[in-house]
Scaffold this motif. Structure first.
Motif, PDB file in Angstrom:
ATOM      1  N   UNK A 178       0.805  -1.215   0.000  1.00  0.00           N
ATOM      2  CA  UNK A 178       0.000   0.000   0.000  1.00  0.00           C
ATOM      3  C   UNK A 178       0.840   1.269   0.000  1.00  0.00           C
ATOM      4  N   UNK A 179       2.105   1.209   0.440  1.00  0.00           N
ATOM      5  CA  UNK A 179       2.939   2.406   0.486  1.00  0.00           C
ATOM      6  C   UNK A 179       4.403   2.008   0.535  1.00  0.00           C
ATOM      7  N   UNK A 180       5.267   2.867  -0.054  1.00  0.00           N
ATOM      8  CA  UNK A 180       6.718   2.647  -0.077  1.00  0.00           C
ATOM      9  C   UNK A 180       7.392   3.999   0.124  1.00  0.00           C
ATOM     10  N   UNK A 181       8.517   3.989   0.830  1.00  0.00           N
ATOM     11  CA  UNK A 181       9.286   5.217   0.984  1.00  0.00           C
ATOM     12  C   UNK A 181      10.755   4.886   1.206  1.00  0.00           C
ATOM     13  N   UNK A 182      11.623   5.675   0.569  1.00  0.00           N
ATOM     14  CA  UNK A 182      13.069   5.584   0.782  1.00  0.00           C
ATOM     15  C   UNK A 182      13.452   6.415   2.002  1.00  0.00           C
ATOM     16  N   UNK A 183      14.499   6.002   2.681  1.00  0.00           N
ATOM     17  CA  UNK A 183      15.085   6.844   3.705  1.00  0.00           C
ATOM     18  C   UNK A 183      15.999   7.880   3.059  1.00  0.00           C
ATOM     19  N   UNK A 184      16.507   8.805   3.892  1.00  0.00           N
ATOM     20  CA  UNK A 184      17.274   9.914   3.341  1.00  0.00           C
ATOM     21  C   UNK A 184      18.582   9.455   2.723  1.00  0.00           C
ATOM     22  N   UNK A 185      19.200   8.413   3.286  1.00  0.00           N
ATOM     23  CA  UNK A 185      20.475   7.932   2.759  1.00  0.00           C
ATOM     24  C   UNK A 185      20.317   7.002   1.566  1.00  0.00           C
ATOM     25  N   UNK A 186      19.087   6.696   1.162  1.00  0.00           N
ATOM     26  CA  UNK A 186      18.790   5.858  -0.007  1.00  0.00           C
ATOM     27  C   UNK A 186      19.295   4.425   0.152  1.00  0.00           C
ATOM     28  N   UNK A 187      19.547   3.984   1.358  1.00  0.00           N
ATOM     29  CA  UNK A 187      20.027   2.623   1.582  1.00  0.00           C
ATOM     30  C   UNK A 187      18.949   1.714   2.151  1.00  0.00           C
ATOM     31  N   UNK A 188      17.802   2.286   2.503  1.00  0.00           N
ATOM     32  CA  UNK A 188      16.725   1.510   3.115  1.00  0.00           C
ATOM     33  C   UNK A 188      15.412   1.875   2.434  1.00  0.00           C
ATOM     34  N   UNK A 189      14.604   0.845   2.168  1.00  0.00           N
ATOM     35  CA  UNK A 189      13.255   1.021   1.640  1.00  0.00           C
ATOM     36  C   UNK A 189      12.274   0.487   2.671  1.00  0.00           C
ATOM     37  N   UNK A 190      11.307   1.304   3.036  1.00  0.00           N
ATOM     38  CA  UNK A 190      10.286   0.924   4.019  1.00  0.00           C
ATOM     39  C   UNK A 190       8.964   0.773   3.285  1.00  0.00           C
TER      40      UNK A 190
END
Length: 858
Positions: free
Chosen positions: A388-400
């Motif tokens: 239902x939703x995806x977001x990258x963290x600021x460092x672009x190393x993690x996807x939530x």
């Protein structure tokens, strides 16, 4: 801001239906994706979707031997003649029938098209303008059912057709004295394909039941010998000698419980490829019928197969999964393996540097794509329900990601693993997710308990539960400065939470209708919301006052569906925005919904600037504004009736999708899909935006290679005067006038004229109004030319000498600076890897001992 966004690429849809084609050099494979064509470059690992669209889904493609013309045929028999080199449509043509097969002759003079039971041979159109590009040469008939395959003889004098009437026929392109079309029979089911063998005296035919028949001809009532490798033609008179065809051998694939769905024969290597309904493919060497390889690559039937001209790579595709793979059979390794989401794509997110694009689908999978190449390089299958939703963290190393399976998961893009799973105390279905700018706090909203859960990224522990909403939480987003969390809900409210304050102060913003989406402007000064009545509202974030609104019902409305009892104007379906996104500079907002349109609005004036159409594919429902009564029958729309009898076999009618089902529904029904855009996002650079649709990931971008884009132009500035200034070594005036002229080729020429040692002197005297334009040009040519030192010198001097200008105008320069950062990071990583490899190789060579030499005496 520029508004000329154009279709750039289509990811997440590797194959839809139809055939596969290798280019004559064997380095690229063409695959039909709906009403478009995608080319996968197997050497450079890039994918390109051509900009043209057919009227409906493409069912067959044909490429000319010289790779100049591409012919595509859709479901209605409408053809597009395309200049393959320039990707431009030359001519539209209607074959006025069910055209399913087309093949160019080896000499490129003719193209044979199977229209139902007959074959039409047309003269190949030329690239120059013609009054009638398609000129009919001859028509051929004789089959009693639809034709399934066409193959040509090596000299283009004969061609071979296969049909559903269990036979194959040999026809001549031009009339030959004494030649009578021959019929090859002996199969018990539909003949899938047939080919001429390499010895030019043998024909192979493959039927659906897995039988391979070998046909050979003998001279009839004559003792005259013929030259080896030719058809029986009298060399003196030119007449065709009477022949008698026989079938000395029958081979069988022996795949129990499965049938042949596709087949391909490479005449140069004598390799026969067959794909079966069980997902197994096999390769056999002819004429001995020696099995080379048999492998299961899918759980569903294979619908297309092809072999490259050299016989090294095998391309296979499955339409049900949308799967395309290229297999190197000698080394038993994958060259390409691409598969989109099995069901609709539900969400899309860009990484902070714009290099990666993450997509989530209703199949519970998360795919990470390279924005530059369009290739998916990792797939996470940990979720068991829709994303239902995806977001990258600021460092672009993690996807939530959040899912309806009741979990929120964090994925590591360095080690490609699910390193954190967030759970709620009671089972809940998460509908939205948000990560604060520091990457330490993860929030997720529910659609059943109406709560918002807050976790710690480092420990994975539940920190807080935010309660107050009285309806499903539709959207969550942190303010860019990280101070506030905004949540929208179906309870007609937007709540602003102070997550880090112990007092838990909540600010309430009421709406008249259900709120579907909420988003912040990049400068944190404004917030935008969309409601179910089709309106977009703008709010000031500091005092929560409304700054304006847009009535977008008419802009986002789609066409009329086939089963609608009311007109499109009176229908309320799809007249709201499910997803909103600000541009990088915050001047415009992009909105999408359950419609084939995407609307771009100006924030300050609240005016519709541009409306983009996602697709023009009439194979989908809701594409027409008005319905035509001639397409309506007593049993419903004519498009939903299987007129081709493709589902005549039992295995095609069985539906075993439900657990425990044994027989399924024997009366197959087909319904048309609607084009839906469920999520839309701008890239951080603002040069492109991506839409998550049921077609796949549709990407629109600005054209960086504009031939004429003038700026502050004068009548005295011409390409000749600019180049003369560069030759006179007046570098500053020449580069400024080239930027004013705006022609990319002229700017590149002057750019290469300037010596590296002169760059520092020129940049110090550069006018401020040309700085942004110059930096954008350097970013454009950075990846295309090989002048690495020159490019880096220009970037370095522009940032050192005019850093105050870029910092004071951050709103307009931020997208360009992000491009610079992305390019520098990519060059740094590639050069670092190359230097490390060279260092290790030199160390290895230094440590190697030379073999001792021994002198031998005679």
């Amino acid at each position: 801001m520029k508004l000329d966004f154009k279709f750039s690429n289509l990811c997440g849809s590797a194959y839809k239906q139809g055939n596969l084609i290798f280019t004559p050099d064997g380095n690229c494979v063409l695959s039909p994706v709906g009403n478009r064509v995608t080319m996968f470059d197997l050497v450079n690992s890039k994918s390109e979707t051509f900009p043209f669209e057919a009227r409906k889904n493409i069912v067959y493609m044909a490429l000319s031997p010289n790779s100049q013309l591409l012919l595509t045929i859709d479901e209605d028999g409408r053809a597009l003649l395309v200049n393959f080199v320039r990707r431009v449509v030359i001519h539209h043509f209607n074959f006025k029938g069910s055209a399913r097969v087309a093949e160019f002759s080896p000499d490129g003079m003719f193209v044979a098209v199977a229209v139902g039971k007959r074959v039409e041979v047309w003269k190949t159109p030329k690239l120059n303008k013609e009054f009638t590009p398609f000129v009919l040469h001859r028509k051929y008939s004789g089959h009693y059912d639809d034709i399934t395959h066409i193959s040509w003889f090596w000299d283009s004098r004969f061609f071979l057709t296969s049909s559903k009437d269990l036979t194959s026929k040999i026809f001549s392109t031009d009339p030959i004295p004494g030649f009578i079309p021959s019929t090859l029979a002996g199969h018990r089911e539909t003949v899938i394909a047939s080919w001429f063998a390499n010895d030019k005296t043998t024909i192979y035919t493959v039927s659906k039941d897995g039988a391979v028949a070998v046909h050979k001809f003998n001279l009839y009532d004559t003792q005259e010998e013929i030259e080896f490798g030719t058809f029986p033609v009298n060399s003196e008179t030119g007449e065709h000698l009477r022949t008698q065809w026989s079938t000395p051998k029958h081979h069988y694939f022996k795949q129990v419980g499965s049938k042949v769905r596709c087949a391909f024969f490479n005449s140069s290597t004598q390799i026969l490829l067959a794909g079966f309904s069980s997902g197994v493919f096999g390769m056999w060497e002819m004429p001995t019928f020696t099995e080379l390889q048999t492998l299961s690559i899918s759980q569903n039937k294979l619908t297309a197969a092809a072999i490259n001209p050299t016989g090294e790579w095998v391309a296979l595709a499955s339409s049900k999964l949308g799967q395309l793979l290229v297999w190197e059979w000698q080394s038993e390794s994958y060259i390409l393996k691409q598969q989109g989401h099995i069901y609709d794509m539900s969400y899309v997110a860009f990484s902070g540097d714009g290099q990666y694009v993450a997509t989530g689908g209703d199949d519970g999978k998360i795919k990470i794509w390279m924005a530059s190449t369009g290739y998916c390089f990792v797939t996470f299958s940990n979720h068991s329900s829709s994303i239902t939703a995806i977001q990258f963290t600021k460092q672009n190393q993690v996807v939530v990601s959040a899912s309806l399976d009741g979990t929120v998961r964090a994925f590591d893009l360095v080690r490609y693993r699910n390193f954190r799973t967030f759970l709620s105390p009671t089972p809940a279905q998460f509908s939205s997710v948000a990560v604060d700018p520091s990457g330490e706090i993860v929030c997720a909203g529910c659609q059943d308990s109406f709560d918002i859960y807050v976790w710690s990224m480092q420990t994975g522990k539940l920190l807080d539960v935010l309660s107050g909403h009285e309806g499903p939480v539709s959207s969550l987003e942190f303010r860019p400065d990280g101070v506030q969390l905004a949540s929208s809900s179906w309870d007609k409210t937007v709540r602003l939470w102070d997550v880090f304050d112990r007092g838990k102060s909540v600010e309430l913003i009421n709406h008249n209708f259900e709120v579907l989406s909420v988003t912040y402007r990049p400068d944190s000064k404004q917030m935008c919301t969309s409601t179910l009545d089709g309106q977009i509202h703008f709010w000031n974030t500091f005092d929560a006052t409304q700054a304006g609104s847009i009535e977008g019902r008419r802009d986002i409305a789609g066409g009329r569906r086939q089963n609608d009892l009311r007109t499109a104007e009176n229908s309320s379906f799809g007249k709201s925005f499910n997803s909103l996104c600000y541009s990088a500079d915050g001047s415009v907002v992009l909105g999408s919904g359950n419609s084939l349109y995407v609307c771009l609005y100006d924030v300050e004036s609240a005016v519709l600037l541009r409306k983009y159409q996602i697709s023009s594919n009439f194979s989908f429902d809701g594409m027409h504004e008005k319905l035509n009564s001639k397409y309506m029958t007593e049993t419903g729309p004519i498009q939903q009736i299987d007129s081709d009898h493709d589902a005549s076999d039992l295995e095609d009618r069985l539906d075993k999708s439900l657990p425990g089902a044994q027989t399924g529904d024997l009366s197959k029904r087909s319904t048309l899909e609607l084009v839906r855009t469920r999520c839309i996002r701008f890239s951080p650079s603002g040069r492109q935006w991506a839409a998550a649709t049921n077609l796949g990931l549709v990407i629109f971008s600005l054209d960086n290679t504009l031939h004429f884009d003038p700026f502050d132009l004068d009548t005295n500035i011409t390409p000749e005067t600019v180049l003369n200034l560069a030759k006179k070594k007046e570098y500053l005036r020449s580069i400024i006038n080239a930027l004013r002229l705006g022609e990319h080729a002229v700017i590149s020429t002057v750019y290469k004229y300037i010596p590296i040692e002169q760059v520092k002197i020129i940049v110090k005297q550069f006018p401020s109004k040309y700085l942004l334009r110059m930096l954008s040009f350097v970013c454009t040519v950075f990846e295309t030319n090989c002048l690495l030192e020159l490019n880096l010198t220009w970037i370095n001097q522009l940032l050192i000498n005019h850093g105050s200008y870029y910092s004071s105008n951050s709103t307009s320069t931020k997208p360009v600076l992000r491009d610079v950062r992305k390019l520098i990071f990519r060059v740094h990583s590639s050069l670092g890897k190359l230097c490390d490899e060279n260092t290790y190789e030199l160390l290895r060579l230094l440590t190697c001992k030379l073999p001792e030499t021994t002198d031998y005496e005679e």
